[in-house]
Every structure is written in C-alpha cells, then in structure tokens.
Design a protein around this motif. Structure first.
Motif, PDB file in Angstrom:
ATOM      1  N   UNK A 111       0.893  -1.238  -0.107  1.00  0.00           N
ATOM      2  CA  UNK A 111      -0.316   0.130   0.104  1.00  0.00           C
ATOM      3  C   UNK A 111       0.788   1.214  -0.005  1.00  0.00           C
ATOM      4  N   UNK A 112       2.036   1.186   0.597  1.00  0.00           N
ATOM      5  CA  UNK A 112       2.992   2.301   0.646  1.00  0.00           C
ATOM      6  C   UNK A 112       3.386   2.710  -0.564  1.00  0.00           C
ATOM      7  N   UNK A 113       3.761   1.634  -1.371  1.00  0.00           N
ATOM      8  CA  UNK A 113       4.373   1.688  -2.421  1.00  0.00           C
ATOM      9  C   UNK A 113       3.464   2.279  -3.705  1.00  0.00           C
ATOM     10  N   UNK A 114       2.174   2.069  -3.452  1.00  0.00           N
ATOM     11  CA  UNK A 114       1.148   2.497  -4.335  1.00  0.00           C
ATOM     12  C   UNK A 114       0.982   3.956  -4.194  1.00  0.00           C
ATOM     13  N   UNK A 115       1.633   4.502  -3.129  1.00  0.00           N
ATOM     14  CA  UNK A 115       1.340   5.820  -2.818  1.00  0.00           C
ATOM     15  C   UNK A 115      -0.023   6.265  -2.632  1.00  0.00           C
ATOM     16  N   UNK A 116      -0.889   5.451  -2.321  1.00  0.00           N
ATOM     17  CA  UNK A 116      -2.428   5.824  -2.037  1.00  0.00           C
ATOM     18  C   UNK A 116      -2.550   6.969  -1.579  1.00  0.00           C
ATOM     19  N   UNK A 117      -3.550   7.747  -2.185  1.00  0.00           N
ATOM     20  CA  UNK A 117      -3.725   9.065  -1.392  1.00  0.00           C
ATOM     21  C   UNK A 117      -4.885   8.797  -0.429  1.00  0.00           C
ATOM     22  N   UNK A 118      -5.073   9.714   0.183  1.00  0.00           N
ATOM     23  CA  UNK A 118      -6.111   9.695   1.242  1.00  0.00           C
ATOM     24  C   UNK A 118      -5.944   8.654   2.471  1.00  0.00           C
ATOM     25  N   UNK A 119      -6.929   8.505   3.149  1.00  0.00           N
ATOM     26  CA  UNK A 119      -6.523   7.814   4.536  1.00  0.00           C
ATOM     27  C   UNK A 119      -6.212   6.139   4.321  1.00  0.00           C
ATOM     28  N   UNK A 120      -5.101   5.804   4.990  1.00  0.00           N
ATOM     29  CA  UNK A 120      -5.033   4.192   4.719  1.00  0.00           C
ATOM     30  C   UNK A 120      -6.399   3.586   5.437  1.00  0.00           C
ATOM     31  N   UNK A 121      -6.115   2.297   4.805  1.00  0.00           N
ATOM     32  CA  UNK A 121      -7.466   1.553   5.024  1.00  0.00           C
ATOM     33  C   UNK A 121      -7.593   0.998   6.544  1.00  0.00           C
ATOM     34  N   UNK A 122      -6.300   0.683   7.213  1.00  0.00           N
ATOM     35  CA  UNK A 122      -6.423   0.123   8.463  1.00  0.00           C
ATOM     36  C   UNK A 122      -5.732   1.145   9.438  1.00  0.00           C
ATOM     37  N   UNK A 123      -6.538   0.993  10.833  1.00  0.00           N
ATOM     38  CA  UNK A 123      -5.895   1.793  11.849  1.00  0.00           C
ATOM     39  C   UNK A 123      -5.943   0.889  13.023  1.00  0.00           C
ATOM     40  N   UNK A 124      -5.106   1.344  13.966  1.00  0.00           N
ATOM     41  CA  UNK A 124      -5.016   0.546  15.283  1.00  0.00           C
ATOM     42  C   UNK A 124      -6.064   1.021  16.216  1.00  0.00           C
ATOM     43  N   UNK A 125      -6.667   0.302  17.005  1.00  0.00           N
ATOM     44  CA  UNK A 125      -7.762   0.620  18.083  1.00  0.00           C
ATOM     45  C   UNK A 125      -7.316   1.610  18.908  1.00  0.00           C
ATOM     46  N   UNK A 126      -7.982   2.718  19.369  1.00  0.00           N
ATOM     47  CA  UNK A 126      -7.449   3.430  20.198  1.00  0.00           C
ATOM     48  C   UNK A 126      -8.300   3.294  21.715  1.00  0.00           C
ATOM     49  N   UNK A 127      -9.080   2.539  21.701  1.00  0.00           N
ATOM     50  CA  UNK A 127      -9.807   1.964  22.949  1.00  0.00           C
ATOM     51  C   UNK A 127     -10.594   0.640  22.726  1.00  0.00           C
ATOM     52  N   UNK A 128     -11.134   0.184  23.873  1.00  0.00           N
ATOM     53  CA  UNK A 128     -11.786  -1.375  23.518  1.00  0.00           C
ATOM     54  C   UNK A 128     -13.319  -1.101  23.331  1.00  0.00           C
ATOM     55  N   UNK A 129     -13.867   0.252  23.534  1.00  0.00           N
ATOM     56  CA  UNK A 129     -15.208   0.465  23.395  1.00  0.00           C
ATOM     57  C   UNK A 129     -15.710   0.487  21.931  1.00  0.00           C
ATOM     58  N   UNK A 130     -15.006   1.136  21.099  1.00  0.00           N
ATOM     59  CA  UNK A 130     -15.547   1.221  19.847  1.00  0.00           C
ATOM     60  C   UNK A 130     -15.377  -0.420  19.051  1.00  0.00           C
ATOM     61  N   UNK A 131     -14.214  -1.009  19.212  1.00  0.00           N
ATOM     62  CA  UNK A 131     -14.301  -2.632  18.787  1.00  0.00           C
ATOM     63  C   UNK A 131     -15.605  -3.175  19.537  1.00  0.00           C
ATOM     64  N   UNK A 132     -15.721  -2.916  20.760  1.00  0.00           N
ATOM     65  CA  UNK A 132     -16.904  -3.752  21.388  1.00  0.00           C
ATOM     66  C   UNK A 132     -18.130  -3.228  20.505  1.00  0.00           C
ATOM     67  N   UNK A 133     -18.423  -2.419  20.305  1.00  0.00           N
ATOM     68  CA  UNK A 133     -19.680  -1.875  19.503  1.00  0.00           C
ATOM     69  C   UNK A 133     -19.554  -2.559  18.019  1.00  0.00           C
ATOM     70  N   UNK A 134     -18.378  -2.671  17.501  1.00  0.00           N
ATOM     71  CA  UNK A 134     -18.295  -3.117  16.391  1.00  0.00           C
ATOM     72  C   UNK A 134     -18.719  -4.790  16.404  1.00  0.00           C
ATOM     73  N   UNK A 135     -18.029  -5.354  17.508  1.00  0.00           N
ATOM     74  CA  UNK A 135     -18.129  -6.760  17.751  1.00  0.00           C
ATOM     75  C   UNK A 135     -19.560  -7.294  17.892  1.00  0.00           C
TER      76      UNK A 135
END
Lengths: 454, 454
Positions: free
Chosen positions: A71-95
């Motif tokens: 993905x880095x090599x493709x020099x994709x514009x915009x927001x990357x597809x993946x992100x690290x969780x910043x809490x456990x509440x949003x993942x809980x909601x998703x789960x």
C-alpha cells in the motif's frame, strides 16, 4: 550496529516486573470471570472506515494508521485502510453489532488488550497501553440492576490487587441533569457548568464561583451557592450515603429517577456484601464524556488521591448506533493498567515480584545431572515451576543466582543426599534449610511455599 | 450506517471459542512456566530502523508500517518510523541486546503475543496471529544441555493441550552438514540439495532423484542413493533412535559432533522421563532457515500429518549480531497458535468450550433478588465463577439460557428452599438435580464440578 531501543511512549518491563504486571492482569481477569464476564479479544487493526465513524475529534488526531509495504508503494492518496484501535469500546460496539445474532443478551464481556494513541511523548503518558474493560450490553433495554454489579466487580478486583484502600465513587447523570434543570440550567449549558465545577480542585472555590456568576454564565449567587454545595456532597458509609441523598430535597422527575437508581444501587451493593468503606456517593463526579447517561463511576486510592481515578465508567444508552439499528444500552468500566502500574511503581506500591520460578534444582556434581533432571520433573508434576541448573557451577554461585533472580527455594541433592534418599532445600526467603525424603520432597516444598509469604 | 466487520486475515472468536483459545494459551503458559521460563512482552510497534535490519527479504515485503495522523499529514517521504513486529525473534534479539546488563544468562524467556504479516488474503492464512515462543539465550556460550530441555517443554505443553498424540522430530544441522561434507557436497550446494530433499513428499522419489543426478547438481547415482537413504531415516522409540544413529557409520568431525549432541539429547530426554513415543529422530527435517546451526525440531500430530509442524525451532549461534557485539547463542521453539487453533477446529479437534461461568444463580422470584445476590457472592468467595440472573424471567428460560451458554450448574433458591435453608442445583451436563444446605452448598458445588467432566 544498530542501537537496540523501543519507540518512545511504550512500557517494556524486565522479567520480574513483567511477572508483577502479569499477576495484576491475572487478578483482574479472575475478578472479571468470578462475576460471569466472558472473554473477547479483537484484532488490533480495524478498518479505518469502521473505527473512525466520528470524524475530526481529538481521538482521530491520535489514531495510528497501518499500511502494508504494498500500500505504501502504491502511494495511495487519502486515509489508509487500516488503523490501530484507540480504545476497547469502539471494537466492542463493532463486535456486538457484527455478532448480534450469535450473542446472548444481556452480554457480559471482558476484554484486556493493548490500545494505541499517538499521545505527545511525555513521562507517564503511553502510546501503547493495556485497557481492562468490562461491559454489560442489553438489547433494547438493560435493567439498572446491572449498574450495581459493576462496582461489586471493581471492589473484588481491587481487593484482589491489594494495592491499598480504595473508594468507588458514584454519581448519576440523571441526578445531575435533574438538579441543573431544577436550577433553570438546560441543554448545552449543563455541560459547560459541569466543566467549570470539574475545575474546583484545580482553580479553587472562589475562581469557579466568579466564573459561574460572571457574564458567560450569568448565574445568580443563590444558584451558584447551590451548585457548589451540591458538588461538595460526598458520603462516608452506607447510611450516610442514603441520608445525603435524602437531604438533597425534592427535585424534577429526572432528578428523582436518578436518585431512585442511586438508592437501588446502594441497596444492591449492601445485598452483595460489598464493604461500605469501598463505595461512596460523590456528586462532583461528572466524567468528561457526553456518552454517559446514567450512573457514573470513579475509583480512587484513599492514600493516593493525586493518582486520580484508577477505574472509571458508567451507563450509556446506545453502544453501537453507527453499526446497527438495534438499541444496545450498556454499562461498563475500564482500568488503564499500564498507566496504573506505572503510577503504582512510582509511588513504591508495587514491589518487584518474586520469580515465577518456585524452585531452582541445583547441580551439585556434573555426574548428578540425570538425578537433578528427574527431581525437577517430579517437582513439576506436583505443580511447581522449576528451573534446573544444567551447567556445572559452584554451589555458592547457584545460590547467589537464585537469590538475585527472586527464586525462593533451592533444592540440593548431592551424593550424600542421594545416598540417604533425601533432598536438602534452602528457603532463601526465610534463611532456613530443611531436608526431606525423596517421597516427601514435593509435598514438603508445596507446604513450605504456602507459609511465610512475603 | 457502517457495516460492522473486521479486516480480512484476522481471527476473531465468539466467546465460547475465545474461552477454548484462552484455555490453550493458559496451558501453554503453564507449561512454559513449569520449566522456569520467564515472561516477556514487547511493544507491538518497533522502530523500523531496529526491526528491519536485513533489507529486501520476503519478510520486509510483508511488514506493516505504522504512522500517526501527524506523520501522514506531513507526507513524509521514505519509510515510516514505526512498524509492527512480524515475529517474536527480532524483538527478543532487540530486548536481550538492550537489557543485556540487566538480565541473568542463560536467559530463559517465554513470550506469547500477536505478530503481523501482510500475507496474501487466503483461507487459513492470517495477517495477525499469536506466536507462543520460548528461547534460552546464553552469553558467549550455551551448553547443548539446553537443547534437550526444549523438547521436554514441548512434550509437557502438548500433553496438557490434549489434542492427540504427537511426535517431536529431531535432526541436527551439524549431522546434516557433516554428512554432506562426507559426500563432497560443500558450502552453498548443501542448502540447494537440502531444498530438493525437502520436496521428497511433494515430488516423489523419482523426480527428486532425477534432479539431484541431473546437470544442475551432477551428483553420482551412489551419492544420490546415500542422500535418499539418509533422509529416510527416522526412528521409532528410544533404543531405535540410538541404533539408527549408530547405523549411520562414521563420518566427518562435524558429523560426529552432531551425532554426539543428538545422542546426549536423547539421553537427557530419557532422564527427564519424557515418554519415548513423544520423540524421534527424523533426518529429513531441515527447517528452511539458514539461521539454525545445531539441533532442529518439528512437531507433528500423529493422526494429522497434513497439518504439518505445529511447533518448530532449533539452535542458533547468534541471536543479536545486529544490535550487540556480544555473542548470544540460543535455542528455542515457536507455536503458531492462531493457525493451530484454526486447523484443529477445521479438523474437529477443538470442541466449543463450556462457559467460563460455572454457576448461574437463578432468580426464582423478584422478591428474592437480595438472596440471589448473597448466594452468588458466597459461591464466588469459594472460587466459583458465577453469573446472577438479575432480571425476572421464567425459570424455563433461565435454564434454557444456561444450557445454550454452556453453563453447567443452575443454583435455585426459591421461597421453599429459603424456608428449608437449602439451595437446589441442576447439573445440566449430567441431567441431575441435588439440594444442599446453605452452609454446604459451596462445597457441594465444588465437588460436583470436579466430577463428570465432559
């Protein structure tokens, strides 16, 4: 040659500290499981689209994005597809939204994993840290009875952690909002007033009073007095908590609803046998988040108020509105264990742990290796954690090593002991030595291990 | 509304599967600790400069890089500063080099954390997966005696996991290289020949023979025969392993050194009481990596050879040459637990676990809530994991819920039982019911829990 080092803002521990940390994790997990909470683990990476449903907040500014080399090599514009969780509440909601039809509600889950935030690098601030969360999620509705179970779990967990006396402080958003209503403070202004009251400790009475009576708020001196008096209410003991709630006088419908719920929580804590020293009402507790709609919790160490809340949370109406049309109200708390561990260590409240190794089986003579191996295995079979000295070394050095490593027992079986059919044991903590028959050594060690804990 | 979903290539489990997974993690940790290994956890993010000391390899192509929002906005050129670890070996090397002067050597460490690889998305291939590693690291030197302890740990761990009979297969790089030397195959060609022999299972005898005798290698028919015969050697039982090693005839110095070390490992495994069904020599085991320099291990499930090796590793000369001038030889193994769990589940070898909740305390009547809460706490104090039914619900529904959730016991205390001073218990697994006095209920449940395990 590259200098071996970790990135800033992470906590990495030497083994004996890691053991102390692991024991805290185990105690917390044990407490969560005692109360019927079920384990969940989620991936550290979430799809950015799923993780970042609200945009532009401070949280998003702290998010770490993840990109593969491709993905880095493709020099994709915009927001990357993946992100690290910043809490456990949003993942809980998703789960919960994702597995809604496979879960039984009310759903009690615990989750103890690391989360990631691009905090400014600073002592005591972590970019990677453990959160230990419990939540109960209802479908459509969730009885307020669950609100009382949460502090009982907190009490059990912090009793088990044995880091000193603590107080779980309770307040209720309905009580707060009802009280504000009664004073003619409505809508957005409630949050603004709350924010000012939150600064009482820092700014002091006079400064906060001046702000609230000033042009921005324009509250009358009488109302300001009432607000200040209200936020000073906190209880000492069970009966006092009920009495303080009674003494608030009557209020709006919302106020009475909040007070009734708080009373029910207090009753239930009593029925659960939670010691009345462990909980109190404290009407100054607000919890910054708009998110909470009912009871809110903060927990402080009595002897270390400066550490702040070590376990906070509350009741919310809608966990997963971004992912599902189902209404999923819940109640939960979170322990930021990495920060807590750091602070306890700074305050001298966590000692370096003994080793997880119970026994070092010494090598008395190189010809005795097979004997030492067999002895080690017998002790392991009895449930002990055993390290075998595999290489010849002076006994004094072996003892020195065990001492430094925090290994309490050294089992020694030289030719003399072998001839007698015994094993000699040094208890380094007590500075004692004993000898037991081969057949009894495992039990003797287990018994010795039970006694004389530091 | 955003569709709640995980990124491709991760394994997320429902609670009962998570419990099964957690039990495997606990069993592995228990086994590691039994043998005196100490816990280490490292941050999931390492500095790219530190993590990626070798460049251009396949590993680097699979690395995930991490960037904060700030870094993304700066549109930094070049490689991001942070990357996710792709195994636990590089972080171990960094850790040991960084903390070299604070650690006691030989350093036995275990680490059980997730690692990240940008694998092609494919069923059974994971981009995030648990590795459970042990290594012993020596300073300057490490006795070959540690090579025998590792398979004893593997045996203890897989016995505890109870996923069927397994065989730890042993080979030795010195034996292999010595044997090649004896056949006049030197240097790089050894690796190339090894790679061909590795394909025996897939390509069959004739095809491999043709390649080795062909122009590329130009080995004589006699040498090819010897190679094929050598790589077919595997043992069945302890005496057979020693006999097979003897039967190899004499060889170069390196060959004899490897054979002596293998013999010593076999002796030591016997002294450790490891069942002779659990280990074997298998001279076709090479382990792809150039990294290994002594013993190599692979572990296979006897009934499921198609799963491949479930636990592999070996001895290496130099752990952390990129970070320190100290020579740090080591020996270790790794279990890829996520993949193993996935495969065991596919093969029907992990059943959905019982709940971690032992007892559901039913709510027989809303007026009995305080009673149910008190009973729950008594059972918790006795060490049981208890869920309390907090909301009124028909008893049949409560039993149905417990059954579906895998909770074995339902404790019922209605007005009748309360009047008698007893608690009634349904054992859903055995389909039995019993009643015990209030004072005895906790012990009765603990005893019942010990019996009739599925």
């Amino acid at each position: 040659m590259i200098k071996p080092r970790t990135p800033p803002g992470v906590m990495e521990l030497l083994p004996r500290d890691q053991i102390a940390f692991q024991r805290m994790l185990d105690a917390i997990r044990g407490g969560f499981e005692r109360f019927g909470f079920l384990p969940v683990e989620t991936p550290v990476m979430e799809l950015s689209e799923v993780l970042l449903t609200k945009t532009g907040g401070e949280t998003e500014r702290q998010v770490y994005f993840v990109q593969s080399t491709g993905a880095l090599e493709k020099q994709d514009e915009g927001r990357p597809e993946l992100a690290l969780r910043f809490d456990l509440t949003v993942p809980l909601a998703r789960y919960v939204a994702e597995h809604e039809h496979e879960l039984a509600f009310p759903f009690r889950r615990y989750q103890m994993q690391r989360v990631y935030r691009g905090e400014r690098a600073q002592r005591g601030r972590f970019r990677e840290f453990y959160q230990c969360d419990i939540d109960v999620i209802g479908k459509d509705a969730l009885s307020p009875r669950f609100d009382a179970e949460i502090p009982a779990v907190i009490a059990a967990v912090f009793d088990a952690l044995a880091i000193g006396d603590f107080t779980i402080q309770l307040n209720h958003r309905k009580l707060l909002r009802g009280f504000f209503e009664g004073q003619g403070i409505e809508g957005e202004r409630q949050m603004l007033v709350l924010r000012e009251l939150d600064k009482l400790d820092k700014r002091g009475q006079d400064a906060v009073r001046a702000t609230l009576a000033g042009d921005g708020f324009g509250l009358s001196a009488e109302v300001v007095d009432k607000l200040m008096a209200f936020s000073r209410v906190h209880s000492n003991g069970h009966a006092d908590a009920l009495a303080k709630l009674d003494a608030l006088g009557s209020g709006t419908l919302l106020f009475e609803e909040g007070r009734d719920e708080l009373r029910a929580i207090l009753d239930q804590l009593k029925a659960l046998g939670v010691s009345e020293n462990r909980y109190a009402i404290n009407l100054s507790i607000a919890r910054g988040l708009d998110y909470y709609t009912g009871v809110v919790y903060e927990t402080t160490l009595n002897a270390y108020p400066q550490i702040g809340s070590i376990c906070s949370g509350g009741r919310y109406d809608d966990l997963a509105g971004h992912y599902t049309k189902s209404k999923l109200p819940g109640v939960g708390i979170s322990i930021g264990l990495t920060r807590l561990f750091y602070q306890l260590r700074e305050a001298g409240l966590v000692a370096t742990a003994d080793s997880s190794v119970d026994v070092l089986v010494a090598l008395m003579d190189d010809a005795m290796l097979a004997d030492a191996l067999a002895l080690s295995q017998r002790l392991r079979a009895a449930g002990m954690n055993v390290e075998t000295q595999l290489e010849p070394r002076k006994l004094a050095k072996q003892l020195q090593y065990a001492n430094k490593a925090g290994i309490r027992f050294v089992a020694m079986r030289g030719e003399d002991e072998a001839a007698r059919g015994t094993v000699a044991v040094k208890d380094l903590r007590r500075g004692e030595q004993f000898e037991a028959n081969d057949a009894e050594i495992a039990n003797a060690l287990l018994k010795a291990k039970e006694t004389g804990h530091a």
